[in-house]
Design a protein around this motif. Structure first.
Motif, PDB file in Angstrom:
ATOM      1  N   GLN A  18       0.817  -1.201   0.000  1.00 14.60           N
ATOM      2  CA  GLN A  18       0.000   0.000   0.000  1.00 14.60           C
ATOM      3  C   GLN A  18       0.857   1.260   0.000  1.00 14.60           C
ATOM      4  O   GLN A  18       0.547   2.245  -0.664  1.00 14.60           O
ATOM      5  N   ILE A  19       1.959   1.219   0.738  1.00 13.64           N
ATOM      6  CA  ILE A  19       2.883   2.360   0.737  1.00 13.64           C
ATOM      7  C   ILE A  19       3.452   2.577  -0.666  1.00 13.64           C
ATOM      8  O   ILE A  19       3.545   3.714  -1.137  1.00 13.64           O
ATOM      9  N   PHE A  20       3.812   1.495  -1.346  1.00 12.13           N
ATOM     10  CA  PHE A  20       4.311   1.621  -2.720  1.00 12.13           C
ATOM     11  C   PHE A  20       3.243   2.221  -3.635  1.00 12.13           C
ATOM     12  O   PHE A  20       3.546   3.039  -4.497  1.00 12.13           O
ATOM     13  N   ILE A  21       1.989   1.801  -3.461  1.00 14.09           N
ATOM     14  CA  ILE A  21       0.906   2.345  -4.286  1.00 14.09           C
ATOM     15  C   ILE A  21       0.725   3.836  -4.021  1.00 14.09           C
ATOM     16  O   ILE A  21       0.572   4.636  -4.945  1.00 14.09           O
ATOM     17  N   ASP A  22       0.749   4.222  -2.738  1.00 10.47           N
ATOM     18  CA  ASP A  22       0.485   5.611  -2.368  1.00 10.47           C
ATOM     19  C   ASP A  22       1.652   6.553  -2.647  1.00 10.47           C
ATOM     20  O   ASP A  22       1.447   7.705  -3.009  1.00 10.47           O
ATOM     21  N   LYS A  23       2.874   6.104  -2.465  1.00  8.33           N
ATOM     22  CA  LYS A  23       4.033   7.004  -2.500  1.00  8.33           C
ATOM     23  C   LYS A  23       4.858   6.942  -3.778  1.00  8.33           C
ATOM     24  O   LYS A  23       5.771   7.739  -3.947  1.00  8.33           O
ATOM     25  N   PRO A  28      -0.002  -1.143  -9.772  1.00  8.96           N
ATOM     26  CA  PRO A  28      -0.204  -2.336  -8.944  1.00  8.96           C
ATOM     27  C   PRO A  28       0.359  -3.606  -9.581  1.00  8.96           C
ATOM     28  O   PRO A  28       0.885  -4.468  -8.877  1.00  8.96           O
ATOM     29  N   ALA A  29       0.292  -3.717 -10.892  1.00 12.44           N
ATOM     30  CA  ALA A  29       0.828  -4.905 -11.563  1.00 12.44           C
ATOM     31  C   ALA A  29       2.342  -5.009 -11.362  1.00 12.44           C
ATOM     32  O   ALA A  29       2.868  -6.106 -11.137  1.00 12.44           O
TER      33      ALA A  29
END
Length: 118
Positions: A18-23, A28-29
């Protein structure tokens, strides 16, 4: 205690994603593919085994566990069949998970009305 460890391990992996998605601008893939690669790498250097022993299903169910199983399957395939095992070992080790994913996807498509989001 096993349930708590599984919850913590799976939760930490999900929180990192989630941190990778947000920051970051990673899709996502790409993050999911990265999790598989990280699982393979951690299994190759011998770190994923202790994590999986501590985290139980929290470590084996996410994509890092799939990557770990791929690496174990390739190692076993190479030991049994030589270099041909590089191509067949990973698929043999993960065939059950892949078959389950295909079957459950088919069932979901039959039960729910597929379509584009509006």
């Amino acid at each position: 205690m096993q349930y708590l460890n599984a919850f913590l391990c799976g939760g930490i992996l999900c929180a990192i994603g989630q941190i990778f998605i947000d920051k970051t601008k990673l899709t996502p893939a790409r993050i999911l593919t990265g999790y598989v690669v990280i699982g393979v790498f951690l299994e190759a250097i011998g770190v994923y085994g202790p994590i999986a022993q501590w985290g139980g299903a929290g470590a084996s169910v996410p994509l890092t566990g799939f990557g770990s199983n791929l690496a174990k399957g390739v190692a076993k395939g190479v030991a049994e069949k030589g270099w041909l095992g590089v191509l067949t070992g990973g698929l043999t080790a993960t065939a059950g998970g892949i078959a389950a994913a295909v079957l459950f996807s088919l069932l979901a498509a039959l039960v729910f009305k597929p379509g584009e989001k509006r």
